[in-house]
Design an enzyme around this catalytic site. Structure first.
Site, mmCIF file in Angstrom:
data_model
loop_
_atom_site.group_PDB
_atom_site.id
_atom_site.type_symbol
_atom_site.label_atom_id
_atom_site.label_comp_id
_atom_site.label_asym_id
_atom_site.label_seq_id
_atom_site.Cartn_x
_atom_site.Cartn_y
_atom_site.Cartn_z
ATOM 1 N N ASP A 36 -20.760 54.460 16.666
ATOM 2 C CA ASP A 36 -21.359 53.409 15.851
ATOM 3 C C ASP A 36 -22.521 52.799 16.617
ATOM 4 O O ASP A 36 -22.499 52.737 17.855
ATOM 5 C CB ASP A 36 -20.318 52.326 15.515
ATOM 6 C CG ASP A 36 -19.300 52.798 14.495
ATOM 7 O OD1 ASP A 36 -19.640 53.651 13.657
ATOM 8 O OD2 ASP A 36 -18.171 52.302 14.532
ATOM 9 N N ASP B 225 -21.345 55.765 7.629
ATOM 10 C CA ASP B 225 -20.610 54.683 6.968
ATOM 11 C C ASP B 225 -21.433 54.086 5.828
ATOM 12 O O ASP B 225 -20.901 53.780 4.759
ATOM 13 C CB ASP B 225 -20.270 53.571 7.971
ATOM 14 C CG ASP B 225 -19.394 54.037 9.109
ATOM 15 O OD1 ASP B 225 -18.628 55.006 8.926
ATOM 16 O OD2 ASP B 225 -19.475 53.423 10.195
#
EC number: 3.4.23.36
Length: 167
Positions: free
Chosen positions: A125, A143
């Protein structure tokens, strides 16, 4: 076989491939150029940082504190959902762009995160949005694609459908 792809929603799988490639490329760039953790974040705007963190769970680090079984669980879910969406795309005409785009975004994002889980054992991330001291959980392009696709699928339920003549 090529007619099947040209005439059905499978034609939109190029978008899934694009999302997948962009996601993996950005994640590799982040891993190879940024230091790990919050201390190495790059402040971009007063509400946005770039950073490099690993997520061993799913959304909002769900199940990240488990012993590793969640890696295979989320991989299985991603593959099952991707196959189901491709089956649905095969049944849709290529001109039905709304649903095909939504499905392709979810597939590309899901497979991008699966790649991370299989290769690294975690999802990379790098996007950090915040307001004051409140930080939204870090996330990535995959995402974002999954969320946009999912919202499009939900919104499709509210769109008016033209009545189809019976065959």
């Amino acid at each position: 076989m090529s007619d099947l792809i040209k005439q059905t929603g499978l034609r939109w799988l190029w978008l899934a491939a694009l999302v997948f490639c962009l996601d993996i490329g950005i994640k590799l760039l982040v891993m190879n150029t940024m230091g790990y953790g919050w201390a190495n974040r790059i402040e971009v705007f007063p509400f946005f940082n770039l950073l490099y963190v690993n997520n061993y769970g799913a959304a909002f680090s769900f199940l990240s504190d488990q012993e590793g079984w969640q890696r295979w669980f989320f991989t299985g879910i991603a593959f099952a959902v991707s196959v189901m969406l491709m089956v649905w795309m095969r049944k849709l005409p290529a001109k039905e762009s709304w649903n095909n785009v939504a499905y392709a975004l979810v597939i590309g994002g899901a497979l991008g995160n699966v790649f991370d889980r299989l290769v690294h054992g975690f999802v990379v991330d790098y996007l950090d949005f915040f307001w004051g001291n409140y930080h939204w959980p870090a996330f990535n392009l995959a995402d974002s694609a999954i969320c946009i696709g999912a919202v499009m699928i939900v919104l499709d339920g509210f769109r008016s459908k033209k009545e189809q003549p019976e065959a």
